[in-house]
Write an enzyme that holds these catalytic residues in place. Structure first.
Site, PDB file in Angstrom:
ATOM      1  N   SER A   1       0.876  -1.361   0.109  1.00 59.89           N
ATOM      2  CA  SER A   1       0.055   0.016   0.106  1.00 59.89           C
ATOM      3  C   SER A   1       0.894   1.368   0.088  1.00 59.89           C
ATOM      4  O   SER A   1       2.147   1.138  -0.323  1.00 59.89           O
ATOM      5  CB  SER A   1      -0.822   0.049   1.183  1.00 59.89           C
ATOM      6  OG  SER A   1      -2.111   0.899   1.140  1.00 59.89           O
ATOM      7  N   ASN A   2       0.577   2.285   0.360  1.00 58.81           N
ATOM      8  CA  ASN A   2       1.116   3.649   0.492  1.00 58.81           C
ATOM      9  C   ASN A   2       0.734   4.523   1.561  1.00 58.81           C
ATOM     10  O   ASN A   2      -0.117   3.936   2.025  1.00 58.81           O
ATOM     11  CB  ASN A   2       1.084   4.295  -1.057  1.00 58.81           C
ATOM     12  CG  ASN A   2      -0.388   4.612  -1.448  1.00 58.81           C
ATOM     13  OD1 ASN A   2      -0.947   5.354  -0.631  1.00 58.81           O
ATOM     14  ND2 ASN A   2      -0.807   4.079  -2.304  1.00 58.81           N
ATOM     15  N   ARG A   3       1.293   5.640   1.873  1.00 59.10           N
ATOM     16  CA  ARG A   3       1.072   6.424   3.211  1.00 59.10           C
ATOM     17  C   ARG A   3      -0.205   7.614   2.693  1.00 59.10           C
ATOM     18  O   ARG A   3      -0.255   8.225   3.580  1.00 59.10           O
ATOM     19  CB  ARG A   3       2.383   7.364   3.291  1.00 59.10           C
ATOM     20  CG  ARG A   3       3.456   6.540   3.633  1.00 59.10           C
ATOM     21  CD  ARG A   3       4.527   7.508   3.893  1.00 59.10           C
ATOM     22  NE  ARG A   3       5.902   6.924   4.336  1.00 59.10           N
ATOM     23  CZ  ARG A   3       6.447   6.362   5.196  1.00 59.10           C
ATOM     24  NH1 ARG A   3       5.394   6.326   6.332  1.00 59.10           N
ATOM     25  NH2 ARG A   3       7.351   5.699   5.444  1.00 59.10           N
ATOM     26  N   SER A   4      -1.046   7.342   1.741  1.00 59.77           N
ATOM     27  CA  SER A   4      -1.816   8.242   1.443  1.00 59.77           C
ATOM     28  C   SER A   4      -2.934   8.118   2.698  1.00 59.77           C
ATOM     29  O   SER A   4      -3.324   7.006   3.245  1.00 59.77           O
ATOM     30  CB  SER A   4      -2.826   7.850   0.218  1.00 59.77           C
ATOM     31  OG  SER A   4      -4.116   8.748   0.163  1.00 59.77           O
TER      32      SER A   4
ATOM     33  N   ALA B   1      -4.750   7.378  -4.204  1.00 58.91           N
ATOM     34  CA  ALA B   1      -3.494   6.864  -4.524  1.00 58.91           C
ATOM     35  C   ALA B   1      -3.369   5.592  -4.774  1.00 58.91           C
ATOM     36  O   ALA B   1      -3.264   4.860  -3.779  1.00 58.91           O
ATOM     37  CB  ALA B   1      -2.517   7.285  -3.214  1.00 58.91           C
TER      38      ALA B   1
END
Ligand code: C5P
Length: 219
Positions: free
Chosen positions: A21-24, A88
């Site tokens: 995943s990502n930091r959004s 994101a």
């Protein structure tokens, strides 16, 4: 008007207990949804997993993966005069999700990843969407050029660009400073809270959509 908004990260399973995943945080997309709903628009918020409360008075479509988000956008975008893609989305997912928890064995582990669908680019191509299309661009260099490339490649009317190399704005922050990139010009908006920016952006985007909007009674 009816406004579709994508928000948050997507989550791509590696095995039953792990994911990419990502930091959004989803804050920008949710701020847009809240601002649009407060202004009386119908909002369809298609969101990956976030810690945020779902704003009142919106149609909330929770999704997990990029493929889920692609299908949800395909289902709803035909109802909308405006589509804003603030999610994101993970660019890659596992070629095959492991059925069991992957055990540690060697010193290295190689995962085979494949591209996810570019949902924003699919709006015009796959879903024949004719309404106003707004994308976001999170960049660490060449902000304006990269955003303009996205605007052209993905058939957008506006790309909202921000510099994610700065720690005081953008990802996971409550503040943002964005550059609006239109087909014929660019405009820097001053730094503001994401809530305030949500209102400013919704006002600008709705004003852009009005001349071509003939199907709703709210404008
Ligand atoms: O190409 P890039 O990921 O930087 O483009 C960002 C824009 O495209 C954002 O509006 C994002 O929501 C959208 N996007 C998408 N599907 C993807 C990748 C990005 O909708 N797979």
């Amino acid at each position: 008007m009816t406004i579709l908004i994508t928000a948050g990260p997507t989550r791509e399973a590696i095995d039953p207990v792990r994911y990419l995943s990502n930091r959004s945080s989803g804050k920008m997309g949710y701020a847009l949804a809240e601002a649009a709903a407060e202004r009386g628009h119908r909002v369809i918020l298609i969101s990956g997993p976030t810690m945020l409360a779902v704003p009142d008075g919106i149609d909330y479509v929770p999704v997990e993966t990029a493929d889920d988000m692609y299908r949800a956008v395909g289902k709803w975008i035909g109802d909308c005069e405006i589509a804003i893609f603030a999610a994101a989305v993970a660019d890659y997912r596992m070629a095959e999700v492991a059925g069991q928890k992957i055990k540690k064995k060697g010193e290295t582990l190689t995962l085979e990843l494949v591209r996810t669908p570019d949902i924003l680019a699919s709006a015009r191509k796959d879903f024949s969407y004719q309404g106003l299309l707004v994308g976001f661009a999170a960049e660490t260099e060449n902000l304006e050029n990269n955003a303009r490339g996205k605007l052209e490649r993905k058939g957008c009317d506006l790309v909202v660009a921000n510099d994610v190399s700065r720690r005081d704005i953008g990802f996971n922050s409550s503040e943002n400073e964005v550059l609006l990139v239109f087909p014929d010009r660019s405009e820097l908006l001053p730094m503001a809270s994401k809530e305030h920016l949500g209102h400013v952006l919704v006002e600008r985007i709705v004003a852009m959509a009005k001349p071509s909007c003939s199907s709703c009674s709210s404008c």
